[in-house]
Design a protein around this motif. Structure first.
Motif, PDB file in Angstrom:
ATOM      1  N   ILE A  26       0.989  -1.227  -0.056  1.00  0.00           N
ATOM      2  CA  ILE A  26      -0.052  -0.021  -0.120  1.00  0.00           C
ATOM      3  C   ILE A  26       0.822   1.169  -0.099  1.00  0.00           C
ATOM      4  O   ILE A  26       0.551   2.228  -0.704  1.00  0.00           O
ATOM      5  CB  ILE A  26      -1.209   0.072   1.300  1.00  0.00           C
ATOM      6  CG1 ILE A  26      -1.790  -1.024   1.073  1.00  0.00           C
ATOM      7  CG2 ILE A  26      -1.569   1.293   1.440  1.00  0.00           C
ATOM      8  CD1 ILE A  26      -2.634  -1.429   2.229  1.00  0.00           C
ATOM      9  N   GLN A  27       1.885   1.250   0.845  1.00  0.00           N
ATOM     10  CA  GLN A  27       2.843   2.349   1.044  1.00  0.00           C
ATOM     11  C   GLN A  27       3.555   2.775  -0.524  1.00  0.00           C
ATOM     12  O   GLN A  27       3.632   3.791  -0.840  1.00  0.00           O
ATOM     13  CB  GLN A  27       3.932   2.289   2.032  1.00  0.00           C
ATOM     14  CG  GLN A  27       3.184   2.459   3.386  1.00  0.00           C
ATOM     15  CD  GLN A  27       4.098   1.906   4.539  1.00  0.00           C
ATOM     16  OE1 GLN A  27       4.842   1.335   4.490  1.00  0.00           O
ATOM     17  NE2 GLN A  27       3.855   2.601   5.770  1.00  0.00           N
ATOM     18  N   LEU A  28       3.723   1.522  -1.206  1.00  0.00           N
ATOM     19  CA  LEU A  28       4.519   1.684  -2.374  1.00  0.00           C
ATOM     20  C   LEU A  28       3.468   2.334  -3.375  1.00  0.00           C
ATOM     21  O   LEU A  28       4.014   3.085  -4.078  1.00  0.00           O
ATOM     22  CB  LEU A  28       5.068   0.387  -2.915  1.00  0.00           C
ATOM     23  CG  LEU A  28       5.615   0.281  -4.395  1.00  0.00           C
ATOM     24  CD1 LEU A  28       6.734   0.880  -4.547  1.00  0.00           C
ATOM     25  CD2 LEU A  28       5.716  -1.259  -4.957  1.00  0.00           C
ATOM     26  N   ILE A  29       2.283   2.034  -3.385  1.00  0.00           N
ATOM     27  CA  ILE A  29       1.256   2.456  -4.298  1.00  0.00           C
ATOM     28  C   ILE A  29       1.010   4.154  -3.929  1.00  0.00           C
ATOM     29  O   ILE A  29       1.317   4.939  -5.146  1.00  0.00           O
ATOM     30  CB  ILE A  29       0.015   2.046  -4.314  1.00  0.00           C
ATOM     31  CG1 ILE A  29       0.162   0.125  -4.725  1.00  0.00           C
ATOM     32  CG2 ILE A  29      -1.104   2.599  -5.044  1.00  0.00           C
ATOM     33  CD1 ILE A  29      -1.261  -0.544  -4.535  1.00  0.00           C
ATOM     34  N   ASP A  34       2.739   9.643  -5.675  1.00  0.00           N
ATOM     35  CA  ASP A  34       3.220  10.952  -5.404  1.00  0.00           C
ATOM     36  C   ASP A  34       4.350  11.480  -6.708  1.00  0.00           C
ATOM     37  O   ASP A  34       4.017  12.703  -7.086  1.00  0.00           O
ATOM     38  CB  ASP A  34       4.434  10.877  -4.260  1.00  0.00           C
ATOM     39  CG  ASP A  34       3.756  10.955  -3.025  1.00  0.00           C
ATOM     40  OD1 ASP A  34       2.675  11.312  -2.779  1.00  0.00           O
ATOM     41  OD2 ASP A  34       4.498  10.439  -2.009  1.00  0.00           O
ATOM     42  N   SER A  35       4.790  10.622  -7.346  1.00  0.00           N
ATOM     43  CA  SER A  35       5.473  11.177  -8.560  1.00  0.00           C
ATOM     44  C   SER A  35       4.877  10.980  -9.678  1.00  0.00           C
ATOM     45  O   SER A  35       5.191  11.767 -10.605  1.00  0.00           O
ATOM     46  CB  SER A  35       6.753  10.042  -8.918  1.00  0.00           C
ATOM     47  OG  SER A  35       6.470   8.975  -8.263  1.00  0.00           O
ATOM     48  N   LEU A  36       3.634  10.254  -9.653  1.00  0.00           N
ATOM     49  CA  LEU A  36       2.700  10.522 -10.955  1.00  0.00           C
ATOM     50  C   LEU A  36       1.913  11.753 -10.894  1.00  0.00           C
ATOM     51  O   LEU A  36       1.341  12.009 -11.884  1.00  0.00           O
ATOM     52  CB  LEU A  36       2.040   9.091 -11.053  1.00  0.00           C
ATOM     53  CG  LEU A  36       3.320   8.112 -11.621  1.00  0.00           C
ATOM     54  CD1 LEU A  36       2.348   6.696 -11.441  1.00  0.00           C
ATOM     55  CD2 LEU A  36       3.714   8.144 -12.908  1.00  0.00           C
ATOM     56  N   LYS A  37       1.590  12.063  -9.774  1.00  0.00           N
ATOM     57  CA  LYS A  37       0.661  13.122  -9.701  1.00  0.00           C
ATOM     58  C   LYS A  37       0.987  14.764 -10.330  1.00  0.00           C
ATOM     59  O   LYS A  37       0.384  15.131 -10.822  1.00  0.00           O
ATOM     60  CB  LYS A  37       0.507  13.740  -8.302  1.00  0.00           C
ATOM     61  CG  LYS A  37      -0.628  14.638  -7.743  1.00  0.00           C
ATOM     62  CD  LYS A  37      -1.338  14.646  -6.475  1.00  0.00           C
ATOM     63  CE  LYS A  37      -2.306  15.748  -6.375  1.00  0.00           C
ATOM     64  NZ  LYS A  37      -2.991  15.834  -5.075  1.00  0.00           N
ATOM     65  N   ASP A  38       2.496  14.712 -10.449  1.00  0.00           N
ATOM     66  CA  ASP A  38       2.822  15.915 -11.164  1.00  0.00           C
ATOM     67  C   ASP A  38       2.600  15.930 -12.519  1.00  0.00           C
ATOM     68  O   ASP A  38       2.481  16.909 -13.423  1.00  0.00           O
ATOM     69  CB  ASP A  38       4.610  16.037 -10.976  1.00  0.00           C
ATOM     70  CG  ASP A  38       4.829  16.988  -9.861  1.00  0.00           C
ATOM     71  OD1 ASP A  38       3.964  17.530  -9.295  1.00  0.00           O
ATOM     72  OD2 ASP A  38       5.944  17.152  -9.613  1.00  0.00           O
ATOM     73  N   MET A 303      -3.063   5.560 -11.803  1.00  0.00           N
ATOM     74  CA  MET A 303      -1.718   5.161 -12.764  1.00  0.00           C
ATOM     75  C   MET A 303      -0.745   4.681 -11.894  1.00  0.00           C
ATOM     76  O   MET A 303       0.147   3.858 -12.669  1.00  0.00           O
ATOM     77  CB  MET A 303      -1.354   7.114 -12.897  1.00  0.00           C
ATOM     78  CG  MET A 303      -1.981   7.762 -13.914  1.00  0.00           C
ATOM     79  SD  MET A 303      -1.263   9.529 -13.840  1.00  0.00           S
ATOM     80  CE  MET A 303      -0.069   9.512 -14.795  1.00  0.00           C
ATOM     81  N   ALA A 304      -0.564   4.857 -10.576  1.00  0.00           N
ATOM     82  CA  ALA A 304       0.423   4.053 -10.028  1.00  0.00           C
ATOM     83  C   ALA A 304       0.043   2.660  -9.930  1.00  0.00           C
ATOM     84  O   ALA A 304       1.093   1.697 -10.172  1.00  0.00           O
ATOM     85  CB  ALA A 304       0.396   4.494  -8.678  1.00  0.00           C
TER      86      ALA A 304
END
Ligand code: CP
Length: 330
Positions: A26-29, A34-38, A303-304
């Motif tokens: 869950i934490q990995l997702i 975080d990086s895909l939100k941008d 996306m994640a």
């Protein structure tokens, strides 16, 4: 479950439920989102990750948020997307779920995102297909990506989840969102309360790890998050509620009731809302409401999920399992 060597990935072929995800997965997702939100803020909102892959949305129940955000998530990762309109498909001629899915897979589909009224329907597909199956809501069982985007939203707004008190109000009985959220939030260290009338919030939920309340005031005291659930009238049997008006008076979340929670408590709702029933207009649109943020966060979370499942698929294709030698014990 990140690959220890390098590329982050989910090693499961499918994403079916929160129950079988570990806290680390869950934490990995959340971290990957975080990086895909941008990407949504880039002039060109696209990454090439899923170029050449095909995702099918197969929804046997209605949806606005989940279906659209899966489509946007896939498009932003450069996948091709097909939306099946079940209402004008061969399902109407009686074609079974499995035959429908096998028909789609025969056209080289990589991901099937499905919503179905029967609990366990995505699990059946997952066992029978090579494609990755993602559960977008199955009966009263689970809605895993909703729970993931809810965790993401709480983490984003409150700076973390561990130690927080998350209280879900309303129609717990029919809610797959409640089940997935209970599992996800408790895995991440939060305390989860359920509150509603006994007909919609039975004591048995204590066996799943929730603190069960029937009194709104005690349930709200100390809450960091007020999570309001939709009354699912379409799944109600007669007699579950004396009347909708009585429900709103006793359990509806109003401005006065929000004040009984911790100052600055978040107000959440998975949508669609019955405004004026389980949540007042004022609360839905108040500054404490993060309902629109939940919708926005659905895209990077999905996306994640697609990104991490694809990484796992690529890794499995690169090192397929070695067949057992002839004569080896089964
Ligand atoms: N939260 C949610 O599942 O909304 P939709 O039914 O619009 O997809």
């Amino acid at each position: 479950m990140a690959d220890s060597a390098s590329v982050p990935m989910l090693k499961h072929k499918d994403l079916l439920e929160i129950a079988t995800l570990s806290r680390e997965e869950i934490q990995l997702i959340l971290h990957t989102a975080d990086s895909l939100k941008d990407v949504a803020r880039h002039p060109i909102k696209k990454l090439p990750t899923l170029r050449g892959r095909t995702m099918v949305n197969l929804f046997y129940e209605t949806s606005t948020r989940t279906r659209t955000s899966f489509e946007l998530a896939a498009v932003r990762l450069s996948a091709d997307v097909v939306n099946i309109d079940v209402g004008i498909s061969s399902v109407k001629k009686g074609e079974s779920l499995l035959d429908t899915a096998r028909t789609l897979e025969a056209m080289s589909v990589d991901f099937i995102v499905m919503r179905h009224a029967a609990s366990g329907a995505p699990h059946t597909l997952a066992r029978n297909l090579h494609a990755s199956v993602i559960n977008a809501g199955d009966g009263q069982h689970e809605h895993p990506t909703q729970a993931l985007l809810d965790c993401y939203t709480v983490r984003e707004k409150l700076g973390g989840i561990a130690g927080k008190t998350i209280t879900l109000f309303g129609d717990l009985l029919h809610s797959r969102v409640a089940r997935s959220n209970l599992l996800a939030f408790t895995k991440l260290g939060a305390k989860v309360r359920f509150c509603g009338p006994p007909t919609l919030c039975p004591r048995e939920f204590e066996q799943l790890g929730a603190e069960v309340h029937h009194d709104v005031k005690t349930a709200l005291a100390g809450s960091d998050v007020i999570y309001v659930l939709r009354l699912q009238f379409e799944r109600h049997r007669l007699g579950l509620l004396p009347s909708v008006r009585a429900y709103t008076q006793q359990y509806g979340i109003s401005t006065d009731r929000v004040k009984l929670a911790k100052p600055g408590a978040l107000v959440m709702h998975p949508g669609p809302m019955n405004r004026g029933v389980e949540i007042s207009h004022e609360v839905a649109d108040a500054p404490q409401s993060v309902i629109v943020d939940q919708v926005a966060n659905g895209v990077p979370i999905r996306m994640a999920v697609l990104y991490l499942l694809e990484s796992g698929r690529t890794a499995r294709a690169a090192s397929p399992p070695v067949p057992a030698p002839m004569g080896a014990a089964a």
